[in-house]
Structure formats: C-alpha cells, structure tokens
Design a protein around this motif. Structure first.
Motif, PDB file in Angstrom:
ATOM      1  N   GLY A 108       0.963  -1.160  -0.150  1.00 29.60           N
ATOM      2  CA  GLY A 108       0.003  -0.088   0.019  1.00 29.60           C
ATOM      3  C   GLY A 108       0.877   1.085  -0.208  1.00 29.60           C
ATOM      4  N   ALA A 109       0.384   2.587  -0.254  1.00 31.00           N
ATOM      5  CA  ALA A 109       0.859   3.670  -0.318  1.00 31.00           C
ATOM      6  C   ALA A 109       1.531   3.701   1.369  1.00 31.00           C
ATOM      7  N   THR A 110       0.894   3.106   2.224  1.00 30.00           N
ATOM      8  CA  THR A 110       1.232   3.374   3.556  1.00 30.00           C
ATOM      9  C   THR A 110       2.528   3.079   3.886  1.00 30.00           C
ATOM     10  N   GLU A 111       3.123   1.881   3.256  1.00 24.65           N
ATOM     11  CA  GLU A 111       4.367   1.122   3.364  1.00 24.65           C
ATOM     12  C   GLU A 111       5.353   2.119   2.535  1.00 24.65           C
ATOM     13  N   LEU A 189      -5.577  16.125  -1.698  1.00 21.43           N
ATOM     14  CA  LEU A 189      -5.687  16.033  -0.345  1.00 21.43           C
ATOM     15  C   LEU A 189      -6.750  15.523   0.334  1.00 21.43           C
ATOM     16  N   ASN A 190      -6.229  14.568   1.141  1.00 23.30           N
ATOM     17  CA  ASN A 190      -7.311  14.005   2.101  1.00 23.30           C
ATOM     18  C   ASN A 190      -7.006  14.736   3.124  1.00 23.30           C
ATOM     19  N   PRO A 191      -7.801  15.243   4.000  1.00 24.78           N
ATOM     20  CA  PRO A 191      -9.223  15.340   4.176  1.00 24.78           C
ATOM     21  C   PRO A 191      -9.719  16.536   3.200  1.00 24.78           C
ATOM     22  N   SER A 217       5.556  12.949  -2.477  1.00 26.12           N
ATOM     23  CA  SER A 217       4.426  13.355  -3.194  1.00 26.12           C
ATOM     24  C   SER A 217       3.388  12.154  -3.131  1.00 26.12           C
ATOM     25  N   ASP A 218       2.453  12.460  -2.094  1.00 25.62           N
ATOM     26  CA  ASP A 218       1.349  11.096  -2.110  1.00 25.62           C
ATOM     27  C   ASP A 218       0.251  11.501  -2.922  1.00 25.62           C
ATOM     28  N   GLU A 219       0.069  10.780  -4.092  1.00 23.70           N
ATOM     29  CA  GLU A 219      -1.018  10.928  -5.031  1.00 23.70           C
ATOM     30  C   GLU A 219      -1.927   9.971  -5.052  1.00 23.70           C
ATOM     31  N   VAL A 220      -2.339   9.192  -4.184  1.00 26.57           N
ATOM     32  CA  VAL A 220      -3.086   8.119  -3.921  1.00 26.57           C
ATOM     33  C   VAL A 220      -4.475   8.341  -4.594  1.00 26.57           C
ATOM     34  N   TYR A 221      -4.804   9.636  -4.594  1.00 24.51           N
ATOM     35  CA  TYR A 221      -6.336   9.985  -5.397  1.00 24.51           C
ATOM     36  C   TYR A 221      -5.911  10.352  -6.629  1.00 24.51           C
ATOM     37  N   GLU A 222      -5.077  10.368  -7.216  1.00 27.22           N
ATOM     38  CA  GLU A 222      -4.626  11.027  -8.561  1.00 27.22           C
ATOM     39  C   GLU A 222      -5.810  10.724  -9.668  1.00 27.22           C
ATOM     40  N   GLY A 248       1.480   5.940  -5.417  1.00 32.97           N
ATOM     41  CA  GLY A 248       0.215   5.703  -6.032  1.00 32.97           C
ATOM     42  C   GLY A 248      -0.509   4.428  -4.906  1.00 32.97           C
ATOM     43  N   SER A 249      -1.333   4.061  -5.062  1.00 29.10           N
ATOM     44  CA  SER A 249      -2.231   3.097  -4.513  1.00 29.10           C
ATOM     45  C   SER A 249      -3.270   2.205  -5.237  1.00 29.10           C
ATOM     46  N   ALA A 250      -2.897   1.011  -5.589  1.00 32.51           N
ATOM     47  CA  ALA A 250      -4.028   0.127  -6.202  1.00 32.51           C
ATOM     48  C   ALA A 250      -5.368   0.009  -5.328  1.00 32.51           C
ATOM     49  N   GLY A 251      -5.223   0.211  -4.233  1.00 33.03           N
ATOM     50  CA  GLY A 251      -6.363  -0.019  -3.202  1.00 33.03           C
ATOM     51  C   GLY A 251      -7.314   1.267  -3.590  1.00 33.03           C
ATOM     52  N   LYS A 252      -6.931   2.462  -3.732  1.00 32.24           N
ATOM     53  CA  LYS A 252      -7.775   3.662  -4.093  1.00 32.24           C
ATOM     54  C   LYS A 252      -8.092   3.352  -5.509  1.00 32.24           C
ATOM     55  N   THR A 253      -7.286   3.000  -6.069  1.00 31.33           N
ATOM     56  CA  THR A 253      -7.592   3.247  -7.763  1.00 31.33           C
ATOM     57  C   THR A 253      -8.437   1.939  -8.491  1.00 31.33           C
ATOM     58  N   TRP A 259      -6.140  -5.031  -0.366  1.00 33.87           N
ATOM     59  CA  TRP A 259      -5.158  -5.834  -0.953  1.00 33.87           C
ATOM     60  C   TRP A 259      -3.760  -5.055  -0.515  1.00 33.87           C
ATOM     61  N   LYS A 260      -3.645  -3.857  -0.261  1.00 31.08           N
ATOM     62  CA  LYS A 260      -2.539  -3.372   0.206  1.00 31.08           C
ATOM     63  C   LYS A 260      -1.504  -3.430  -0.840  1.00 31.08           C
ATOM     64  N   ILE A 261      -1.630  -2.978  -2.231  1.00 30.20           N
ATOM     65  CA  ILE A 261      -0.791  -2.708  -3.100  1.00 30.20           C
ATOM     66  C   ILE A 261      -0.485  -1.292  -3.445  1.00 30.20           C
TER      67      ILE A 261
END
Ligand SMILES: Cc1ncc(COP(=O)(O)O)c(C=O)c1O
Length: 417
Positions: A108-111, A189-191, A217-222, A248-253, A259-261
C-alpha cells in the motif's frame, strides 16, 4: 495524535512498552469505525469503497492464485507489475520510466510513506508536514527519529470550495531550516479535497530546489480529480524529477483497499534508497495480488477505466454535496479525493471532558444521527487543532443505496437558515 515515542521519561515507574503504546495512540479511523459498527451507523467515516471491485480485477487475482504465482516476489516488485506501471505512468511523467530501477512496489501507499521516510530521514532531521496531513505521516517521521515541522493550509471554514484553502509560501519558507530534509505533500488532499495548482506546486518546487530538499508526493487519489481541476505531478515540474518520490495506490485506484498494493516512482538514486528500506520492512509484496494489479493496469486504458472511475466519483460527490447543502452544513466542494468537509458550526453539541469539538460533533453524528463522519483534528498537530473545531469529514466512496440511507438520516440535522 502522536507524541514523540523517542522521548524518555526518567521516573522510576517508567514503563517503556506502555510509553510507546501511548505515544503512538490509536488511529481516529479505528475509533470511529468501531463506534459506527457498535451503533449501526452508516459509515461515511472511513474512506474504503463498500461497492464490489471490478470483475476484471477480481478475476485476475483468482487466476494468479490458480496459476500458482504464490511464492515470494522480487523485492522491488513483480516484473509484470513494474512493467505495467511503467507503461501507464511514462506518458504521465513525460519520460520513459525504467521499470527495474525507478519503481518500487510497496504494501500500500502506507508502506511507501514509511519506507521513504525511513530511507531518507536520519535522527534529528526535520520533515515538513503540510496540515491537514494523512495521519501516518507524523508516525512515520517519529519512528525514523525525525522531527515533524507543521505548516497549516489556511482557509475559511464555511467556504464553498476546497480551492479556498491555500499554502502561505512565506510560512513554508520560514519553516525550512538547515536540518530540513523532506517535505510531505498530498495532492489531491485527504481530507480537504484540495488539488494543488501548477502555480502552487511551482512555488513549492522553487523552495525545494533552493534548499536542496526532497519531496514525497502522495498521489493516491490521482484518478479522483474533477474537472476543471487538473492533477499536476510535482515530479514533472522543471528540476523536480530528481527530487521527488511519487506514491500511488492500487487500493484507491481499483477499489481494493484490502489488497494493500502501492508503488513508489522515483529516479534511480531515490528509488534505490526506498528499496533498501523496503527490503527490511516487508521484503516483498504479495505475488498474486501484484500479478492481478498488473493485469488491471494493462486493461485499464482499453476499458476506459480511469475515466469511468472519475465520472463515478464525480456523480457521488455531487449527490452528497446536494444532501449536505440541503441540510445546511455548507459543504466545501472537493476538486479531488472522495472526501467532503462540512461546516458544523451551527450544530449545537455539548463538548465534555477534554474532547475536541470536532470529535464531539462526529461522535454525536455517529451515535445520535446514525451517520459516521471523521473529525479532522487528528490531521493537525496539537497547536493547530482548533482550526478544525467546526469541521467534519464525510466520504462518498459508498454505494448509492448507502448514500441514500445517509441522506435520509441526515435530514434530522436540518439547520434552519
Ligand atoms: C492520503 C493518503 N495516503 C495514503 C493512504 C494509504 O494508502 P494505502 O491504502 O494504499 O496504504 C491513504 C488512505 O486513506 C490516504 O488517504
């Protein structure tokens, strides 16, 4: 909010285990999801889609397990996935990405956040966190022995648009010292749902280059950006590729948060540093899930998946905005992400004990109204938490049925104007 887990207590009753547990604290999501479950509230708090993941993505995972792709993956990422990521992102970064040297697949992007901070921050280094920040940022910095330095976005609660919240570039410049190493940026940006403009990012980039800093640059909501807003990657600005790790994050996308990828994209020097930390954190990421995400990315363009996803969320955003506006909570329209901040100042809720007002209001919304929302104060450092007293965050990454039920329950909040 996290206290510094590294700070020592000299009292004879000092319990180092209890000290660290207290310092890290529980996430706000754990508290509000538990409260939502206990009270039967509609959970518009935690940002996980409650609708099914796309069939083509799920089928790819099932096929990967059946094909026995079940052993350790390459530490930097399953070859098919890094190749698919390079295919998708090369045009977006305006360069041919090297899948083997410029991409690291993370849990995940968390890691990705944790590994990047571990890779780049030495004890005593300062890391700038722009508030509101995703709540794992300070924890990651503190665990690396770094010092978070907070710079809040400023804007009016009750404004109609997330774009009204801006970074004071002089305030950012004043926060930079010779010990500053890294800036953590999150767009969309979250939130708040803010999408940084090219002009804002260029001003940040100028400071980053002047002070020899790096950007995470955290772009998980790209893919959740709503026209006319446009997602600009700071790594694509002049001089910034060399200085940026983009996540980036597959979880969001692909609506598979379980799945945490995730992935980090960076020039070889930075990607290698992230990999050196990553190899000692999870070592490698689930092979069949990586294969499935690779297939998902390969099929995304031909299926027009990204445009479909953004249109889906735009419709849900507009629907929830309408409901929140109707009941008088003055929602702030997000340009990106799947969150909406509302102005709760007209809700009359007693604040007891040492609770913050936003926490009290969100507990009331969850327990009394039956719709969970997240208080944004944990996205701020202590001294700036009062900025969120009149704010609550709702998410719209939910089925239409669930949004309908939330709308019905929220009518009880209706505020006379
Ligand atoms: C800004 C931000 N970054 C990172 C994450 C975590 O992403 P992942 O689920 O891929 O670990 C989230 C999840 O909510 C987020 O909002």
């Amino acid at each position: 909010m996290h206290a510094d887990p590294n700070q020592r207590d000299t009292s004879p009753s000092y319990d180092p285990v209890a000290h660290r547990v207290r310092a890290f604290g529980a996430t706000v999501f754990a508290e509000f999801t538990a409260l939502a479950n206990a009270t039967g509230a509609v959970n518009l708090g935690q940002g996980f889609p409650n609708f099914p993941a796309p069939d083509f993505v799920k089928e790819a995972a099932q096929a990967a397990i059946a094909a026995d792709l079940n052993q350790y993956a390459r530490s930097a990422g399953h070859p098919r996935l890094v190749n698919a990521l390079a295919q998708v992102y090369s045009p977006l970064f305006g360069r041919t990405l090297d899948p083997m040297q410029e991409i690291v697949v993370t849990v995940g992007a968390t890691e990705g956040i944790f590994a990047t901070v571990q890779a780049l921050v030495n004890p005593g280094d300062e890391v700038i966190l722009i508030e509101p920040f995703y709540d794992s940022y300070p924890a990651s910095v503190l665990m690396a022995g770094g010092t978070p330095v907070y710079v809040p976005l400023r804007g009016p609660v009750g404004s109609r648009s997330a774009a009204a919240w801006v970074l004071d570039i002089d305030e950012l410049a004043a926060a930079i010292t010779p010990r500053t190493k890294l800036i953590l940026l999150n767009t969309p940006l979250n939130p708040l749902g803010k999408v940084y403009s090219r002009t804002e990012l260029a001003a940040i980039a100028t400071l980053v280059q002047a002070h020899n800093l790096t950007v995470l640059s955290d772009e998980v909501y790209e893919w959740m950006v709503y026209p006319p807003a446009e997602h600009v990657r700071i790594a694509t600005l002049p001089g910034m590729w060399e200085r940026t790790v983009t996540l980036g994050s597959a979880g969001k996308t692909f609506s598979v948060t379980g799945w945490k990828i995730g992935w980090a994209i960076a020039p070889p020097r930075l990607a290698h540093a992230v990999l050196m930390a990553h190899q000692w954190i999870p070592f490698a990421v689930s092979t069949p899930m990586q294969e499935a995400v690779a297939v998902a990315l390969e099929q995304a363009e031909p299926r027009c998946y990204f445009a479909w996803l953004s249109a889906l969320y735009q419709a849900k955003r507009d629907r929830l905005l309408g409901v929140l506006d109707d009941i008088g909570l003055t929602p702030m329209a997000p340009d990106g992400s799947y969150f909406i901040i509302v102005d709760t100042s007209k809700i009359n809720v007693p604040v007891t004990g040492d609770s913050r007002r936003d926490v009290a209001v969100c507990r009331w919304l969850t327990g009394e109204i039956g719709v969970a929302a997240i208080p944004p104060s944990p996205f701020y450092s202590g001294p700036h938490q009062s900025l969120t007293d009149n704010m609550a965050r709702f998410t719209f990454c939910k089925t239409d049925d669930m949004l309908e039920e939330a709308a019905r329950r929220l009518q009880r909040v209706k505020i006379q104007r």
